[in-house]
Motif scaffolding. Sequence first.
Motif, PDB file in Angstrom:
ATOM      1  N   LEU A 133       0.824  -1.208   0.000  1.00 29.82           N
ATOM      2  CA  LEU A 133       0.000   0.000   0.000  1.00 29.82           C
ATOM      3  C   LEU A 133       0.852   1.250   0.000  1.00 29.82           C
ATOM      4  CD1 LEU A 133      -3.339   0.647   1.540  1.00 29.82           C
ATOM      5  CD2 LEU A 133      -1.549   2.246   2.225  1.00 29.82           C
ATOM      6  N   SER A 134       0.422   2.213  -0.806  1.00 34.07           N
ATOM      7  CA  SER A 134       1.002   3.550  -0.803  1.00 34.07           C
ATOM      8  C   SER A 134      -0.125   4.559  -0.717  1.00 34.07           C
ATOM      9  CB  SER A 134       1.831   3.783  -2.072  1.00 34.07           C
ATOM     10  OG  SER A 134       0.993   3.702  -3.221  1.00 34.07           O
ATOM     11  N   THR A 135       0.220   5.803  -0.464  1.00 36.78           N
ATOM     12  CA  THR A 135      -0.782   6.860  -0.494  1.00 36.78           C
ATOM     13  C   THR A 135      -0.351   7.918  -1.501  1.00 36.78           C
ATOM     14  OG1 THR A 135       0.268   8.096   1.315  1.00 36.78           O
ATOM     15  CG2 THR A 135      -1.443   6.495   1.898  1.00 36.78           C
ATOM     16  N   LEU A 136      -1.332   8.533  -2.132  1.00 33.50           N
ATOM     17  CA  LEU A 136      -1.106   9.704  -2.967  1.00 33.50           C
ATOM     18  C   LEU A 136      -1.703  10.885  -2.213  1.00 33.50           C
ATOM     19  CD1 LEU A 136      -0.307  11.351  -5.377  1.00 33.50           C
ATOM     20  CD2 LEU A 136      -2.292  10.464  -6.619  1.00 33.50           C
ATOM     21  N   ASP A 137      -0.847  11.601  -1.507  1.00 37.47           N
ATOM     22  CA  ASP A 137      -1.269  12.748  -0.713  1.00 37.47           C
ATOM     23  C   ASP A 137      -1.083  14.022  -1.531  1.00 37.47           C
ATOM     24  OD1 ASP A 137      -1.650  11.033   1.516  1.00 37.47           O
ATOM     25  OD2 ASP A 137       0.483  11.193   2.019  1.00 37.47           O
ATOM     26  N   LEU A 138      -2.022  14.931  -1.410  1.00 33.57           N
ATOM     27  CA  LEU A 138      -1.933  16.224  -2.093  1.00 33.57           C
ATOM     28  C   LEU A 138      -1.739  17.386  -1.128  1.00 33.57           C
ATOM     29  CD1 LEU A 138      -4.713  15.723  -4.796  1.00 33.57           C
ATOM     30  CD2 LEU A 138      -2.242  15.346  -5.016  1.00 33.57           C
ATOM     31  N   PHE A 139      -1.855  17.119   0.191  1.00 32.38           N
ATOM     32  CA  PHE A 139      -1.604  18.131   1.205  1.00 32.38           C
ATOM     33  C   PHE A 139      -0.272  17.839   1.884  1.00 32.38           C
ATOM     34  CE2 PHE A 139      -6.235  18.004   0.864  1.00 32.38           C
ATOM     35  CZ  PHE A 139      -6.587  19.339   0.887  1.00 32.38           C
ATOM     36  N   PRO A 140       0.632  18.822   2.062  1.00 36.29           N
ATOM     37  CA  PRO A 140       0.528  20.191   1.563  1.00 36.29           C
ATOM     38  C   PRO A 140       0.957  20.333   0.102  1.00 36.29           C
ATOM     39  CG  PRO A 140       2.548  19.943   2.781  1.00 36.29           C
ATOM     40  CD  PRO A 140       1.826  18.626   2.888  1.00 36.29           C
ATOM     41  N   MET A 141       1.527  19.237  -0.435  1.00 39.77           N
ATOM     42  CA  MET A 141       1.900  19.177  -1.846  1.00 39.77           C
ATOM     43  C   MET A 141       1.893  17.711  -2.245  1.00 39.77           C
ATOM     44  SD  MET A 141       6.060  19.676  -1.721  1.00 39.77           S
ATOM     45  CE  MET A 141       5.989  21.150  -0.670  1.00 39.77           C
ATOM     46  N   PRO A 142       1.834  17.391  -3.537  1.00 35.31           N
ATOM     47  CA  PRO A 142       1.872  15.976  -3.927  1.00 35.31           C
ATOM     48  C   PRO A 142       3.135  15.292  -3.394  1.00 35.31           C
ATOM     49  CG  PRO A 142       1.195  17.331  -5.776  1.00 35.31           C
ATOM     50  CD  PRO A 142       1.636  18.288  -4.701  1.00 35.31           C
ATOM     51  N   ASN A 143       2.955  14.088  -2.876  1.00 35.67           N
ATOM     52  CA  ASN A 143       4.086  13.371  -2.287  1.00 35.67           C
ATOM     53  C   ASN A 143       4.800  12.468  -3.286  1.00 35.67           C
ATOM     54  OD1 ASN A 143       1.924  11.571  -2.420  1.00 35.67           O
ATOM     55  ND2 ASN A 143       2.554  10.427  -0.603  1.00 35.67           N
ATOM     56  N   HIS A 171      -4.899  20.336  -9.098  1.00 37.67           N
ATOM     57  CA  HIS A 171      -3.725  19.529  -9.460  1.00 37.67           C
ATOM     58  C   HIS A 171      -3.899  18.808 -10.797  1.00 37.67           C
ATOM     59  CE1 HIS A 171      -1.460  20.025  -5.693  1.00 37.67           C
ATOM     60  NE2 HIS A 171      -2.647  20.076  -5.114  1.00 37.67           N
ATOM     61  N   ASP A 172      -5.000  19.065 -11.501  1.00 40.96           N
ATOM     62  CA  ASP A 172      -5.270  18.462 -12.812  1.00 40.96           C
ATOM     63  C   ASP A 172      -5.156  16.947 -12.748  1.00 40.96           C
ATOM     64  OD1 ASP A 172      -6.031  18.734 -15.468  1.00 40.96           O
ATOM     65  OD2 ASP A 172      -3.982  18.761 -16.212  1.00 40.96           O
ATOM     66  N   LEU A 173      -5.726  16.382 -11.695  1.00 35.50           N
ATOM     67  CA  LEU A 173      -5.598  14.945 -11.475  1.00 35.50           C
ATOM     68  C   LEU A 173      -6.550  14.132 -12.351  1.00 35.50           C
ATOM     69  CD1 LEU A 173      -3.939  13.052  -9.678  1.00 35.50           C
ATOM     70  CD2 LEU A 173      -5.825  13.064  -8.042  1.00 35.50           C
ATOM     71  N   GLY A 174      -7.657  14.706 -12.751  1.00 38.82           N
ATOM     72  CA  GLY A 174      -8.650  13.979 -13.529  1.00 38.82           C
ATOM     73  C   GLY A 174      -8.098  13.308 -14.770  1.00 38.82           C
ATOM     74  N   PRO A 175      -7.335  14.031 -15.628  1.00 41.55           N
ATOM     75  CA  PRO A 175      -6.788  13.378 -16.826  1.00 41.55           C
ATOM     76  C   PRO A 175      -5.874  12.198 -16.496  1.00 41.55           C
ATOM     77  CG  PRO A 175      -6.729  15.752 -17.080  1.00 41.55           C
ATOM     78  CD  PRO A 175      -7.119  15.494 -15.659  1.00 41.55           C
ATOM     79  N   SER A 176      -5.103  12.281 -15.426  1.00 45.87           N
ATOM     80  CA  SER A 176      -4.227  11.163 -15.056  1.00 45.87           C
ATOM     81  C   SER A 176      -5.022   9.964 -14.575  1.00 45.87           C
ATOM     82  CB  SER A 176      -3.228  11.605 -13.973  1.00 45.87           C
ATOM     83  OG  SER A 176      -2.320  12.566 -14.477  1.00 45.87           O
ATOM     84  N   LEU A 177      -6.101  10.205 -13.846  1.00 49.44           N
ATOM     85  CA  LEU A 177      -6.960   9.104 -13.415  1.00 49.44           C
ATOM     86  C   LEU A 177      -7.636   8.451 -14.611  1.00 49.44           C
ATOM     87  CD1 LEU A 177      -8.405  10.770 -10.228  1.00 49.44           C
ATOM     88  CD2 LEU A 177      -7.093   8.646 -10.259  1.00 49.44           C
ATOM     89  N   ARG A 178      -8.040   9.241 -15.591  1.00 46.50           N
ATOM     90  CA  ARG A 178      -8.632   8.666 -16.804  1.00 46.50           C
ATOM     91  C   ARG A 178      -7.614   7.802 -17.543  1.00 46.50           C
ATOM     92  NH1 ARG A 178     -12.740   9.118 -20.487  1.00 46.50           N
ATOM     93  NH2 ARG A 178     -13.835  10.699 -19.251  1.00 46.50           N
ATOM     94  N   VAL A 179      -6.392   8.274 -17.657  1.00 41.82           N
ATOM     95  CA  VAL A 179      -5.351   7.489 -18.328  1.00 41.82           C
ATOM     96  C   VAL A 179      -5.131   6.168 -17.591  1.00 41.82           C
ATOM     97  CG1 VAL A 179      -2.873   7.405 -18.824  1.00 41.82           C
ATOM     98  CG2 VAL A 179      -4.202   9.443 -19.422  1.00 41.82           C
ATOM     99  N   ALA A 180      -5.086   6.222 -16.252  1.00 41.29           N
ATOM    100  CA  ALA A 180      -4.898   4.993 -15.470  1.00 41.29           C
ATOM    101  C   ALA A 180      -6.069   4.035 -15.686  1.00 41.29           C
ATOM    102  CB  ALA A 180      -4.747   5.340 -13.992  1.00 41.29           C
ATOM    103  N   TRP A 181      -7.271   4.558 -15.670  1.00 37.97           N
ATOM    104  CA  TRP A 181      -8.483   3.744 -15.897  1.00 37.97           C
ATOM    105  C   TRP A 181      -8.431   3.084 -17.275  1.00 37.97           C
ATOM    106  CZ3 TRP A 181     -13.020   5.872 -18.784  1.00 37.97           C
ATOM    107  CH2 TRP A 181     -14.143   5.047 -18.719  1.00 37.97           C
ATOM    108  N   GLU A 182      -8.089   3.857 -18.290  1.00 35.57           N
ATOM    109  CA  GLU A 182      -8.031   3.309 -19.645  1.00 35.57           C
ATOM    110  C   GLU A 182      -6.918   2.280 -19.788  1.00 35.57           C
ATOM    111  OE1 GLU A 182      -7.678   6.893 -21.912  1.00 35.57           O
ATOM    112  OE2 GLU A 182      -9.866   7.185 -22.038  1.00 35.57           O
ATOM    113  N   ALA A 183      -5.890   2.388 -18.946  1.00 35.89           N
ATOM    114  CA  ALA A 183      -4.772   1.440 -18.980  1.00 35.89           C
ATOM    115  C   ALA A 183      -5.057   0.167 -18.190  1.00 35.89           C
ATOM    116  CB  ALA A 183      -3.502   2.108 -18.450  1.00 35.89           C
ATOM    117  N   GLY A 184      -6.202   0.085 -17.487  1.00 30.29           N
ATOM    118  CA  GLY A 184      -6.558  -1.121 -16.759  1.00 30.29           C
ATOM    119  C   GLY A 184      -6.303  -1.083 -15.274  1.00 30.29           C
TER     120      GLY A 184
END
Length: 244
Positions: A73-83, A114-127
Motif C-alpha cells: 500500500l502507498s498513499t497519494l497525498d496532495l496536502f501540503p503538496m503531492p508526495n 492539481h489536474d488529477l482527472g486526466p491522469s486518473l482517466r489514463v490509469a483507468w483506460e490502462a486497466g
Amino acid sequence: MPADQPTILATSGGYRPAQRTHLEFDALVHHAVELSGVTGRRPRVTVLGTASGDQRFFNDHLHQAARVAGFELSTLDLFPMPNHDDVRGHLLDQDVVWVNGGSVANLLAVWAVHDLGPSLRVAWEAGVVLSGVSAGSICWYVGGTTDSFGPELRAVTNGLALLPFGSGVHYDSEARRRPLVHALVADGTLPTTHCTDDGVGLVYHGTELVEAVSERDGKGAYVVTRDGDRAVQERLEPRRLASP
C-alpha cells in the motif's frame, strides 16, 4: 498486470472493525484487487485521502490493514503538496486506486487544482482498477448527493464523469439520500442514478454496469430512472462476496 478492460468498483463500504488493528479491509477492497487480475506478487494499492485532507493517522490505519491483507500500500497525498514527483506514473504503476470518503466537493476542487482527472482517466483506460467509498464512489460519476456543503444534503454535479450516471451512496443508512436522489433524477439535475446500500459495490467494465456485489447480507443496489416528471426505482440483487 492491469485489468483487461477499464474497470471501476464504486462502493458504500470496504472497511470493517478489527481487534489487533483499527480496521481491516473487507470484501469490497479485496474484490477491487481481484478485478485487477494481479497474480504472483503482492497487489499494489494506492489510497487517495483527499476528501478528508490526507489525514496521516488514517494513512497509518490503512498501512496496518494492508499489512494484514498482504497488500503493498502507498498513499497519494496532495496536502501540503503531492508526495510523488510523477503523479501519473505513480497511478499507472498501481493495480488499484482506492479513494476514501469525506467531502466530495473538496476532493473534486483539489483534484482540479492539481489536474488529477486526466491522469486518473489514463490509469483507468490502462486497466488500473478505480475504486473507493462514498466520496470515493461519487467522484467517478457525473455527480450525486453530498453533505459537503452542510447538514442538508445537496447535489454535486461536477464529478469526473468517467461513468455517465449519478451516484447514490449510503442509500439505506442515511434517510435523506433516497428522496433527494429521486427528486434530482425527476427534475433532470442528475441522469439515471445508480445507488448502493452500505456494504454494496457496483462493478463497471467501461461504462457498462455488469454486477452488484455485497460484503453484507440483505443489502441492495438500485437504478433510479426518470419517467416523465417522476423517478422510478429498480432494485438489483447483489452477489454476496466471501469474507476475506
